[in-house]
Scaffold this motif. Structure first.
Motif, short mmCIF file in Angstrom:
data_model
loop_
_atom_site.label_atom_id
_atom_site.label_comp_id
_atom_site.label_asym_id
_atom_site.label_seq_id
_atom_site.Cartn_x
_atom_site.Cartn_y
_atom_site.Cartn_z
N SER A 102 -13.76 -25.68 11.70
CA SER A 102 -12.43 -26.38 11.84
C SER A 102 -11.40 -26.22 10.53
N ARG B 137 -8.43 -23.25 10.43
CA ARG B 137 -7.18 -23.79 10.94
C ARG B 137 -6.21 -24.16 9.77
N THR C 36 -12.94 -36.64 20.67
CA THR C 36 -13.99 -36.34 19.74
C THR C 36 -14.81 -37.60 19.17
N THR D 100 -13.35 -29.25 21.49
CA THR D 100 -12.18 -28.45 21.56
C THR D 100 -10.74 -29.30 22.24
N ASP E 48 -10.99 -29.52 25.74
CA ASP E 48 -11.99 -30.59 26.12
C ASP E 48 -11.68 -31.94 25.97
N ASP F 263 -6.86 -22.77 24.58
CA ASP F 263 -8.11 -23.19 23.51
C ASP F 263 -8.17 -22.17 22.56
N ARG F 264 -7.36 -22.13 21.75
CA ARG F 264 -7.65 -21.17 20.62
C ARG F 264 -8.67 -21.63 19.72
N THR F 265 -9.58 -20.69 19.11
CA THR F 265 -10.66 -21.39 18.27
C THR F 265 -10.39 -22.38 17.03
N THR G 150 -8.25 -24.22 17.14
CA THR G 150 -7.76 -25.82 17.29
C THR G 150 -9.06 -26.68 17.66
N GLY G 151 -10.38 -25.92 17.38
CA GLY G 151 -11.22 -26.66 17.67
C GLY G 151 -12.02 -27.04 16.52
N SER H 92 -15.94 -27.55 14.91
CA SER H 92 -17.40 -27.63 14.92
C SER H 92 -18.20 -28.50 14.19
#
Lengths: 95, 976
Positions: free
Chosen positions: B330, B333, B448, B454, B457, B478-480, B482-483, B485
């Motif tokens: 995360s 970003r 969350t 994500t 989700d 759902d770009r990586t 924006t998630g 982990s």
């Protein structure tokens, strides 16, 4: 704060009620004639249930009526409510 | 404008500049800034000193999780509040902000010596050190500790602001207006029913506000938030921003604290909402964790999510040369966003091989990525200046210069409200986090806070929780980046000699936690209290999981095997004002006054509180103290006539064909034989045989009784009566009505009482033959119908005139004038108590204490033992209740004529350590010409005429034990 279904008025907040101890305590019919042990049990012995507990509440700041509540002492959730004088077994379920 | 301000920021109004002072320095900012964002925009990172070691600190977070930047805020005269989180308080023009826990200044703090002495103040320091010598505690240790402990200084004047409280009911309450909460509220609004959405932020959007490049349903995040607000408002959803759900109670009662205005004044400042919700959707997100490594607490070291928040919400860069330490995705970003805003960014990833696409994105944005390294130390006295990184804590390191170091230690789902609802939490190995487990409450977590990662989700999860069809959920790209982990909580290896902070607010280090484990603390609840980890005002939001990981590692256990501490309300610090609401000052407790209260005030009465009643205690004339006034009032009653306001007496009208039978069961005496027009003193017992209440009962008709109770017992007596009427003898036809407030009572007593009444009363023959003692008559005074009881609580001839309350004043005034003309006057409760005690009349609750039977207080003849049943009868039959050695009412006269103290012990002079009883009432008596006392003494009646002693501070005082009726034992004065 509990939400208690008064059998006469409907669901109300706990602050309108007053707790009055365990329900279905039967006052010995011939009080003056009963023995000391029977009388002491009526006066002092209570179940302290872990789980569903039948207890008396009064809707003090509402209809003023005493009624019975089955409350789970583990979760503090009200299971059912029913008017005073009704048997607990007959009351299970909906009002 | 300030050098760290960028072009972005959705929260601030750039068109205006306002200013406030911080420790005397003028700081400029924009409306919408928080204290923290305005300071950072001006390059100020040093905002506080830590609690124990006084280390320089800056912000760690950007919101409610902030442990370091606690400040005192003055918003105007009388409006000072300590311990405000700088990350939450919006700035206002002219606001005065001061840092805390430092002396003389933030940059030069004398308390910082604690940091050098830290080897001597480890975990449990207080418990170990201040044990000895014992005599040092009160004079040396405690004053020093008290000065050093605590956070900011308390306000010194009464809070001038208004606080309100209200109830609300809804079908759906959504807590949190981030992506999941907004989606849930939109779905719930579509489904119908009342919906309330609350969020503690200044505006809705939550973490979505930090994702400016995400798109939802084809809109940018910012535009989608605006659209969502419009849709919610059009659907009638109640949107409460600046509102924190701080308590989740039984029955789905969620308590919210709404900060209505920061200004105060005439407007309500804060409002407590008590929301009874059909169901609750908890979407309160997650909080990022710091990384535990030495010197991880310098100003400029903060969470990566905080830097993202300052950038996107306030347009503030937290530094020009930024290093980000991460162990998951995360932070990438944030790195790219910070680089895009003009900072030089180096990303240090603990993982050897992060995802390739992230590396490429960083390259494109100009972010340097160093993999397989962790931070192991920092430098910089008042602001971080460089960070040491290495492949492992003991490996060779190199220094990276920086002016900000961001930590991305993984995310902790906020399970506070779920846990408060009675829900269990369960360890989820995949997310490496505790997630909401089972619950009996009608609630569900979404987003969350239950481990969804994500944006897509979270939106789908909220939408489904709100009752929406999964297929129609808001769709996000759902770009990586924006998630976020998950990451294992960082358990820093053993051996670090420098301080690696876990709990920033309470200054708990990794070493402290390991020490506590070595000293034998195993339970997490004990570890928490011994180390104080998680016990500060931030409640361990950023520290609990790290501390748990370190403790688990030290014990060789897994994290779930070690357990989690309990989450308790309030979720975040809440003002007393919010919880108190209107119930302060005059509205704290109702004050009950009698209809004649104004007359007592005019007569100069000194009042006493009796329950909620204000009762006139005595009426001092110039130069008189209580004893002098009371003595004069007593003489007036004994020699002329006195007037007493007895309106507070409880009154219950008992009516019905079975009224007499009912009272026979409720009272120890026999009321069924009472003739109409007569009254009788009666005792109410409890089922255990002890005196519960007393009063006079008048029979007005065959089926109508006027029952009086003690002033304090009115409600409980009615409750007991209703209980037996409804549940024990429901077949009796009897009805009970409280008439306490409906009747005002004027008591007229003394040798001239009859003469006073004779001139006033119409329609009643006052002669003793026609109206004897213990009778009741109805007549008129000043044209008003009255019930007159001929009773006495003083031992003199007496009448209690019951007047309908709304007509009380003309009657009272007429009676008062007549009393004055007869040479008498008003008397208060103090004189009433003396007069009754001289006659040996008890007061329930004074002579009785819940263990006194009627016979104990000499009232055995009030019990109609031949009645087949009454409440308390069976208990009175027990042998122990007839034991001649029970405590019995007597009077005591001191040999040295001294006044005893109430509650002192009565002893046998031969064995003064053995208590024989206690003094229940004690007064000086002008009538007797000496002080006297009433007492409850074991076997007291058999001791009449003997000498005992009363233990006093000055030693035993000899007393004569005498009959409790000291005045007019024959009762001749009751009929003068």
């Amino acid at each position: 704060m509990l939400l208690i279904e008064c059998p006469h008025c409907g669901p109300r907040a706990e602050i309108e009620f007053r707790y009055s101890g365990e329900a279905h305590m039967v006052r010995p019919a011939a009080a003056a004639a009963c023995d000391d042990a029977t009388w002491a049990a009526y006066l002092y012995l209570r179940d302290n249930v872990r789980g569903e507990h039948a207890e008396r509440w009064r809707h003090t700041h509402g209809c003023g009526q005493f009624f019975n509540v089955v409350r789970d002492t583990l979760t503090d959730r009200v299971v059912t409510t029913y008017p005073a004088g009704h048997a607990r077994s007959a009351a299970g379920g909906e009002i | 404008m300030s050098v760290f301000r960028t072009a972005g920021g959705d929260a601030i109004d750039r068109s205006r500049t306002i200013s406030f002072s911080f420790d005397g320095t003028r700081i400029e900012g924009h409306p919408g800034d928080t204290i923290a964002s305005a300071l950072l925009a001006n390059g100020v990172h040093l905002m506080g000193r830590s609690f124990k070691y006084h280390r320089p600190r800056g912000v760690l977070g950007a919101g409610t999780e902030e442990p370091n930047a606690l400040v005192g805020v003055t918003r105007g005269p009388g409006r000072f509040e300590p311990n405000q989180r700088a990350t939450l308080v919006p700035i206002t023009d002219g606001m005065v902000v001061e840092s805390q826990n430092r002396s003389p200044s933030l940059a030069r703090d004398i308390g910082a010596v604690n940091d050098l002495l830290s080897a001597f103040i480890p975990a449990g320091f207080y418990y170990k050190t201040f044990m000895w010598p014992r005599s040092f505690w009160a004079k040396v240790y405690e004053p020093v500790i008290r000065r050093a402990a605590g956070l900011g200084r308390p306000p010194e004047v009464t809070d001038p602001d208004r606080y309100a409280q209200r109830w609300a009911h809804c079908e759906t309450l959504v807590v949190g207006a981030g992506p999941a909460g907004l989606a849930a509220a939109l779905a719930a609004a579509d489904a119908g029913g009342r919906v309330i959405l609350c969020d503690e932020g200044e505006t809705i959007g939550g973490r979505l506000r930090d994702m400016p490049r995400a798109t939802i349903d084809g809109l940018t995040a910012g535009k989608w938030i605006v659209q969502a607000r419009t849709r919610l408002e059009n659907a009638g959803v109640r949107l409460l921003t600046r509102t924190t759900a701080y308590h989740y109670g039984i029955g789905n009662l969620v308590t919210l604290a709404q900060r209505c205005t920061d200004a105060g004044g005439a407007r309500t400042r804060e409002r407590q909402w008590m929301v009874r919700a059909g169901r609750v959707i908890i979407a309160i997100g997650s909080i990022e964790r710091p990384i535990v490594f030495p010197n991880n607490d310098r100003p400029g070291v903060m969470l990566a999510s905080a830097a993202a928040g300052f950038l996107h919400r306030y347009g503030v860069l937290v530094g020009r040369h930024i290093v980000i330490a991460t162990q998951h995705d995360s932070a990438y970003r944030t790195a790219i966003d910070l680089a895009g805003a003009g900072a030089a960014v180096t990303l240090v990833d603990r993982r050897a091989r992060p995802a390739a696409d992230l590396g490429e994105a960083c390259s494109a944005a100009g972010v340097t990525v160093i993999t397989g390294h962790i931070p192991i130390d920092t430098r910089g006295r008042l602001r971080v200046s460089k960070v040491a990184i290495a492949p492992a804590p003991d490996a060779a390191h190199r220094w990276l210069p920086c002016d900000a170091l961001l930590m991305a230690g993984g995310w902790t789902p906020s399970v506070h409200l779920h846990s408060q609802s009675g829900g269990k939490v369960a360890w989820d190995a995949q997310s490496a986090a505790f997630l909401p487990g089972t619950t009996l409450a009608a609630q569900v977590s979404a987003g969350t806070c239950r481990g969804r990662v994500t944006l897509a989700d979270c939106l789908a999860d909220g939408w489904t929780a709100g009752g929406g069809n999964g297929a129609s959920a808001p769709a996000a790209d759902d770009r990586t980046d924006t998630g976020m982990s998950p990451a294992e909580p960082d358990a820093h290896p053993e051996g670090a000699r420098r301080k690696a902070f876990v709990d920033f607010q309470n200054d708990v280090t990794a070493k402290d936690i390991r020490l506590a484990v070595r000293e034998g603390f195993r339970s997490v609840e004990h570890l928490k209290r011994y180390t104080t980890n998680g016990m500060a005002t931030d409640q361990g939001r950023t520290s609990n999981i790290n501390a748990l990981a370190i403790a688990a590692q030290a014990m060789g256990q897994t994290i779930p095997g070690t357990g989690l501490t309990t989450f308790r309300a309030p979720y975040s610090p809440t003002t007393f004002g919010t919880m108190t609401g209107f119930t302060r000052g005059r509205l704290f407790d109702p004050v009950r006054t009698t209809p004649m209260h104004a007359r007592a005030v005019a007569a100069g009465a000194v009042f006493e509180d009796v329950g909620q009643w204000k009762r006139a205690r005595f009426f001092p004339r110039p130069g008189e103290d209580m004893h002098a006034a009371t003595a004069r009032e007593c003489i007036s009653v004994r020699e002329a006539v006195g007037l007493f306001d007895a309106s507070t007496l409880g009154k219950i009208e008992v009516v019905g064909p079975d009224a007499a039978a009912f009272l026979d069961l409720l009272y120890a005496g026999r009321l069924s034989t009472l003739a109409v027009g007569r009254c009788r003193y009666a005792l109410m017992l409890r089922e255990d045989g002890f005196i519960a209440d007393d009063g006079v009962i008048a029979r007005l008709a065959t089926d109508r009784f006027h029952v009086t109770t003690t002033s304090g017992g009115a409600a409980s007596v009615l409750n007991v009566m209703e209980d037996f009427r409804q549940t024990e003898w429901p077949d009796l036809r009897v009805w009970l009505t409280s008439t306490t407030e409906q009747w005002a009572v004027a008591g007229v007593t003394g040798p001239r009482a009859r003469n006073v009444l004779a001139a006033l009363v119409e329609g009643v023959d006052l002669s003793s033959d026609a109206f004897p003692h213990m009778a009741v008559r109805q007549g008129r005074i000043a044209g008003v119908p009255v019930r007159i009881f001929r009773v006495s609580f003083t031992g003199e001839t007496g009448y209690e005139i019951n007047v309908p309350a709304r007509h009380a004043l003309p009657v009272w005034d007429a009676v008062a004038a007549a009393v004055a003309a007869a040479g008498g006057g008003l008397y208060g409760t103090e004189a009433a108590h003396v007069l009754r005690a001289e006659k040996g009349y008890i007061i329930v609750g004074q002579e009785t204490d819940g263990t006194a039977t009627p016979d104990d207080v000499g009232l055995g003849k009030m019990v109609a033992a031949t009645k087949p049943d009454f409440v308390g009868k069976r208990s009175l039959m027990r042998a122990a209740m007839r034991d001649p050695d029970r405590k019995q009412l007597v009077a005591l006269l001191t040999a040295d004529r001294s006044l005893l103290d109430e509650g002192t012990q009565v002893v046998d002079p031969a064995s003064p350590r053995q208590s024989l009883g206690h003094v229940s009432s004690t007064y000086p008596s002008v009538t007797l010409g000496r002080p006297f006392a009433l007492a409850m003494v074991h076997g007291g009646r058999s001791l009449l005429g003997t000498k005992l002693a009363v233990a006093t501070a000055a030693g035993p005082v000899a007393v004569d034990v005498v009959d409790p009726v000291l005045y007019d034992p024959s009762g001749a004065r009751l009929d003068v």
